[in-house]
Enzyme design. Structure first.
Site, PDB file in Angstrom:
ATOM      1  N   GLU A 157       3.817 -33.932   0.795  1.00  0.00           N
ATOM      2  CA  GLU A 157       2.554 -33.436   0.271  1.00  0.00           C
ATOM      3  C   GLU A 157       2.768 -32.810  -1.107  1.00  0.00           C
ATOM      4  OE1 GLU A 157      -0.843 -33.200   2.871  1.00  0.00           O
ATOM      5  OE2 GLU A 157       0.247 -34.863   1.957  1.00  0.00           O
ATOM      6  N   LYS A 200     -15.363  -7.966  -6.574  1.00  0.00           N
ATOM      7  CA  LYS A 200     -14.516  -8.930  -7.268  1.00  0.00           C
ATOM      8  C   LYS A 200     -13.872  -9.896  -6.273  1.00  0.00           C
ATOM      9  CE  LYS A 200     -13.294  -6.777 -11.639  1.00  0.00           C
ATOM     10  NZ  LYS A 200     -12.213  -6.385 -12.553  1.00  0.00           N
ATOM     11  N   ASP A 201     -13.402  -9.366  -5.157  1.00  0.00           N
ATOM     12  CA  ASP A 201     -12.844 -10.240  -4.124  1.00  0.00           C
ATOM     13  C   ASP A 201     -13.910 -11.180  -3.587  1.00  0.00           C
ATOM     14  OD1 ASP A 201     -10.404  -9.126  -4.440  1.00  0.00           O
ATOM     15  OD2 ASP A 201     -10.307  -8.143  -2.486  1.00  0.00           O
ATOM     16  N   SER A 238      -1.050  -0.869  -5.820  1.00  0.00           N
ATOM     17  CA  SER A 238      -1.031  -2.104  -6.589  1.00  0.00           C
ATOM     18  C   SER A 238      -0.580  -1.850  -8.019  1.00  0.00           C
ATOM     19  CB  SER A 238      -2.435  -2.736  -6.603  1.00  0.00           C
ATOM     20  OG  SER A 238      -2.867  -3.032  -5.297  1.00  0.00           O
ATOM     21  N   HIS A 288       0.805  -1.215   0.000  1.00  0.00           N
ATOM     22  CA  HIS A 288       0.000   0.000   0.000  1.00  0.00           C
ATOM     23  C   HIS A 288       0.846   1.277   0.000  1.00  0.00           C
ATOM     24  CE1 HIS A 288      -4.033  -1.914   1.462  1.00  0.00           C
ATOM     25  NE2 HIS A 288      -3.488  -2.555   0.445  1.00  0.00           N
TER      26      HIS A 288
END
Length: 400
Positions: free
Chosen positions: A274, A230-231, A208, A204
């Site tokens: 994994e 959107k998130d 972005s 920030h």
């Protein structure tokens, strides 16, 4: 007036600055939603982990039974266990996609070097946390995975054996090892959360990046109410995928041998980690020398950390870099091959394929990216003679 007075409060002003009025480039797409998804995954892991810790017993004689107790006797325990186990896979999937998006759009470029480096540190912390967490059920794959991976430290000259003894808390993987790993596994998520806050603060500071890779300061809108939707769409899609695994295929991403209690006297036919470790494991196995394998793993993270400083391209987005776009998708395919190789037996042709895939991985970061920017710049000048003429005229122009 009331809203303004609330916003002036320190806590609410911070929330307002970073979640509501935060200036966001107007052309962001859904690939920018993986950052918030990673935060959601971290919260899920921390919440389920805290409740699981209330019923888990970190003792070699009781650990496996306590996990079965959680699954069979604790109300909703099966849901906590499956959400935590599959949540780790979802967490890594989201973070890997987040990192690939950064690579495609060169979001690591100046002035966001610190953001990328902190992200790499968070990935390393995640790998350590997931590994020590995989040991806690104390199944066959847990025990032997811990034995094999911690033994790698013995390859370090001079101090290697002391490091292994310190990790084990003795001369073999035993109760002291399990207790240490349990304590660290409880602590590490809080360290990751702190690193994530610093990661967001660093992001920030400059804002972005955007898909075009251009200066986004000229066209920004507030995060709320334009981008939280959107998130939210990404969160819903993630919840659907997560629920499918938890409720219908809870063991699809695990290894069946880990439902067998740990037995130091019985070695599994094939020890595999994994799935989210397989690409690293494949690179490790590609080097026949133990010290060389450890050095290769260290080089993976050195290459990732140095990426912002060795990149020479003046263009960020791969939308305008056709050569890099091809190399990038080859890297994606290469990582998929490494994941596949990591679960295969150590024999030909898997050894050769793993070595070839490992070579391309390092070539991409240490050779292609540093020189590609210079080569692209040469192509631009070669295909546009007027640019050379303009530059030569500027160099020969008299100084006023």
């Amino acid at each position: 007036m009331k809203r303004l007075s609330i916003v002036k409060q320190p806590l609410f002003s911070t929330i307002n600055d970073h979640l509501i009025d935060y200036p966001t480039p107007s052309n962001l797409n859904y690939f920018w939603s993986f950052g918030s998804l990673a935060g959601l995954c971290l919260l899920i892991q921390m919440a389920t982990g805290i409740f699981l810790a209330m019923h888990y017993t970190p003792h070699v004689d009781l650990a496996f039974l306590s996990v079965e107790h959680i699954m069979r006797d604790v109300e909703g325990g099966w849901l906590l266990r499956y959400a935590h186990a599959n949540g780790a896979s979802m967490f890594f999937l989201v973070v890997y996609l987040h990192m690939f998006r950064n690579l495609y759009y060169s979001s690591y470029s100046s002035p966001r070097e610190l953001v990328w480096c902190l992200g790499v540190v968070i990935l390393l912390l995640m790998i350590i946390t997931a590994f020590i967490g995989y040991v806690l059920p104390w199944g066959q794959m847990s025990f032997w995975g811990a034995t094999v991976i911690t033994s790698l430290a013995s390859a370090i000259p001079v101090v290697g054996d002391s490091i292994v003894t310190w990790l084990w808390g003795g001369f073999s993987v035993d109760n002291a090892t399990l207790n240490r790993f349990y304590s660290l596994h409880y602590l590490m998520p809080f360290i990751i959360a702190g690193a994530s806050i610093v990661h967001i603060a660093a992001l920030h500071q400059y804002g972005s990046n955007n898909p075009l890779g251009t200066n986004g300061t000229v066209d920004k809108v507030s995060f709320y109410p334009y981008f939280y939707v959107k998130d939210l769409v990404g969160w819903v899609a993630f919840a659907i995928l997560f629920s499918i695994f938890v409720y219908f295929y809870p063991n699809a991403l695990g290894h069946p041998d880990n439902y067998i209690p740990a037995n130091p006297m019985s070695t599994p036919a094939h020890i595999v980690p994994e799935w989210y470790f397989l690409w690293v494991y494949a690179i490790l196995r590609s080097i026949p020398n133990k010290l060389g394998g450890v050095a290769a793993i260290a080089l993976v993270f050195i290459a990732l950390l140095s990426l912002p400083f060795i990149n020479t391209s003046q263009v960020r987005s791969s939308l305008f870099r056709p050569i890099h776009r091809k190399l990038f998708w080859l890297l994606v395919a290469d990582c998929i091959v490494l994941v596949w190789i990591g679960q295969q037996p150590v024999e030909d042709p898997y050894i050769f394929l793993g070595q070839a895939a490992s070579v391309y991985f390092f070539l991409y970061f240490l050779v292609f990216l540093p020189f590609l920017g210079k080569f692209e710049q040469f192509l631009v000048y070669y295909k546009n003679p007027h640019l050379r003429a303009d530059e030569s005229s500027l160099n020969t122009a008299p100084v006023a």
